[in-house]
Write an enzyme that holds these catalytic residues in place. Structure first.
Site, short mmCIF file in Angstrom:
data_model
loop_
_atom_site.label_atom_id
_atom_site.label_comp_id
_atom_site.label_asym_id
_atom_site.label_seq_id
_atom_site.Cartn_x
_atom_site.Cartn_y
_atom_site.Cartn_z
N PHE A 108 83.92 31.91 67.47
CA PHE A 108 83.65 32.13 66.05
C PHE A 108 82.14 32.15 65.85
O PHE A 108 81.48 31.13 66.01
CB PHE A 108 84.29 31.04 65.19
N VAL A 109 81.61 33.34 65.53
CA VAL A 109 80.15 33.45 65.38
C VAL A 109 79.75 33.63 63.92
O VAL A 109 80.48 34.24 63.13
CB VAL A 109 79.57 34.61 66.23
N ARG B 259 75.60 33.16 56.40
CA ARG B 259 75.20 34.57 56.54
C ARG B 259 73.70 34.72 56.71
O ARG B 259 73.24 35.65 57.35
CB ARG B 259 75.57 35.37 55.29
N LYS C 215 83.78 42.17 69.85
CA LYS C 215 84.58 41.14 70.53
C LYS C 215 85.79 41.82 71.13
O LYS C 215 86.88 41.82 70.55
CB LYS C 215 85.08 40.15 69.46
N LYS D 173 80.25 42.42 53.14
CA LYS D 173 78.87 42.00 52.98
C LYS D 173 78.18 41.85 54.33
O LYS D 173 76.95 41.87 54.42
CB LYS D 173 78.80 40.65 52.25
N ASP E 227 79.73 35.33 58.26
CA ASP E 227 79.95 34.10 57.51
C ASP E 227 81.14 33.29 58.01
O ASP E 227 81.99 33.79 58.75
CB ASP E 227 80.21 34.42 56.04
N GLU F 35 78.76 48.35 60.85
CA GLU F 35 79.46 47.07 60.75
C GLU F 35 78.69 45.98 61.48
O GLU F 35 78.01 46.26 62.47
CB GLU F 35 80.85 47.18 61.39
N ASP F 36 78.84 44.76 61.02
CA ASP F 36 78.26 43.63 61.76
C ASP F 36 79.08 43.31 63.00
O ASP F 36 78.54 43.00 64.04
CB ASP F 36 78.11 42.40 60.86
N ASP G 150 86.31 43.18 65.60
CA ASP G 150 87.06 42.06 66.15
C ASP G 150 88.46 42.59 66.52
O ASP G 150 88.63 43.19 67.59
CB ASP G 150 87.08 40.99 65.05
C1 PRP Z 1 84.37 41.19 58.90
C2 PRP Z 1 83.44 42.23 59.48
C3 PRP Z 1 84.31 43.44 59.61
C4 PRP Z 1 85.66 42.85 59.93
C5 PRP Z 1 85.91 42.97 61.41
O1 PRP Z 1 84.44 41.40 57.51
O2 PRP Z 1 82.34 42.47 58.65
O3 PRP Z 1 84.38 44.18 58.42
O4 PRP Z 1 85.62 41.48 59.53
O5 PRP Z 1 87.13 42.41 61.78
P1 PRP Z 1 88.36 43.24 62.34
O6 PRP Z 1 87.85 44.11 63.45
O7 PRP Z 1 89.30 42.16 62.86
O8 PRP Z 1 88.99 44.00 61.23
P2 PRP Z 1 85.07 40.37 56.45
O9 PRP Z 1 86.41 40.88 56.03
O10 PRP Z 1 85.02 38.98 57.01
O11 PRP Z 1 84.11 40.54 55.21
P3 PRP Z 1 82.52 40.28 55.08
O12 PRP Z 1 81.81 41.41 55.82
O13 PRP Z 1 82.25 40.34 53.62
O14 PRP Z 1 82.21 38.93 55.70
#
Ligand code: PRP
Length: 176
Positions: free
Chosen positions: A148-149, A161, A127, A39, A155, A95-96, A99
Site C-alpha cells: 500500500f503506497v 497525498r 503494480k 485526484k 492517498d 494516472e498516478d 493496480d
Molecule cells: C486510484 C488511482 C487510479 C485507480 C487505480 O484512484 O488514481 O485511478 O485507483 O486502481 P485500479 O487499477 O485498481 O482501478 P482512486 O479511485 O483511489 O481515486 P483518487 O485518484 O482520487 O485517489
C-alpha cells in the site's frame, strides 16, 4: 506510520523528465491532449507537462473505482467529465497508479467511444501483481511490489497525498 520511502523525490524528478522527453518526441506536431485523472494524478500530470516540450492541451476527469475501500469495486464512477471534445484528438490518459486495471480498462473504453485519433496511457506507478484486467500501459514510471503506497498524489482515506515521495504505508495503519 510508514515502513520506508520506496521512491525518493530525486528518483521521481528524474523519471518524470525521462517520460516527458519520450512523449515530447513521440507526439511532436500532434498537439496531444493530456487527461489528468483526479485526484491522484494531479502532481504527476503537472510535473510531466512542465517538462513536455511539444505543444499540448490539458483536461481533467474525476473518476473512482474505490470509494473509501482499499479494494477496487470494478465499477467506474465518473464524478466529473471532460469539458473538451476529444474527437480526432490524440489523447494521453495520465494516472498516478495502475493496480487492478479496472479504472484504466473502463476509462480507455469509454474515451474510445468519443472517436479520438488515438488513446494512450501514461501511469507513474504500476503494480502488475494486482492486475485483474489486461491493460496496455504505454508509458510507465516504476513497477512496484504489492504494497500500500502513498504520497506524490496517492492517498489513504484522503491523507498523505501531499508527501513529496512515495512511501509504503505500514499495515498497522490500514488494518486496524
Ligand atoms: C486510484 C488511482 C487510479 C485507480 C487505480 O484512484 O488514481 O485511478 O485507483 O486502481 P485500479 O487499477 O485498481 O482501478 P482512486 O479511485 O483511489 O481515486 P483518487 O485518484 O482520487 O485517489
Amino acid at each position: 506510520m510508514f515502513d520506508k520511502v520506496l521512491i525518493t523525490k530525486e528518483q521521481i524528478d528524474k523519471k518524470v523528465k525521462e517520460i516527458s522527453a519520450k512523449i515530447s518526441e513521440d507526439y511532436k506536431g500532434l498537439n496531444p491532449i493530456f487527461i489528468c485523472i483526479m485526484k491522484g494524478s494531479m502532481f504527476f500530470t503537472a510535473d510531466l507537462l512542465r517538462n513536455v516540450t511539444t505543444p499540448a492541451q490539458l483536461d481533467f476527469m474525476c473518476v473512482s473505482s474505490y470509494g473509501s475501500s482499499t479494494e477496487s469495486s470494478g465499477v467506474l464512477k465518473i464524478k466529473t467529465d471532460l469539458t473538451t471534445d476529444i474527437e480526432n484528438k490524440h489523447v494521453i490518459i495520465v494516472e498516478d497508479i495502475i493496480d487492478s486495471g479496472n479504472t484504466l480498462y473502463n476509462l480507455k473504453n469509454l474515451l474510445q467511444t468519443r472517436n479520438p485519433a488515438s488513446v494512450k496511457i501514461c501511469a507513474f506507478l504500476d503494480k502488475p501483481d494486482r492486475r485483474v484486467r489486461e491493460v496496455k500501459v504505454d508509458y510507465v514510471g516504476y513497477e512496484i511490489p504489492d504494497e500500500f503506497v502513498v504520497g506524490y498524489g496517492l492517498d489513504y482515506n484522503e491523507d498523505f497525498r501531499t508527501l513529496p515521495d512515495v512511501r509504503i504505508l505500514s499495515r498497522s495503519v490500514y488494518e486496524k
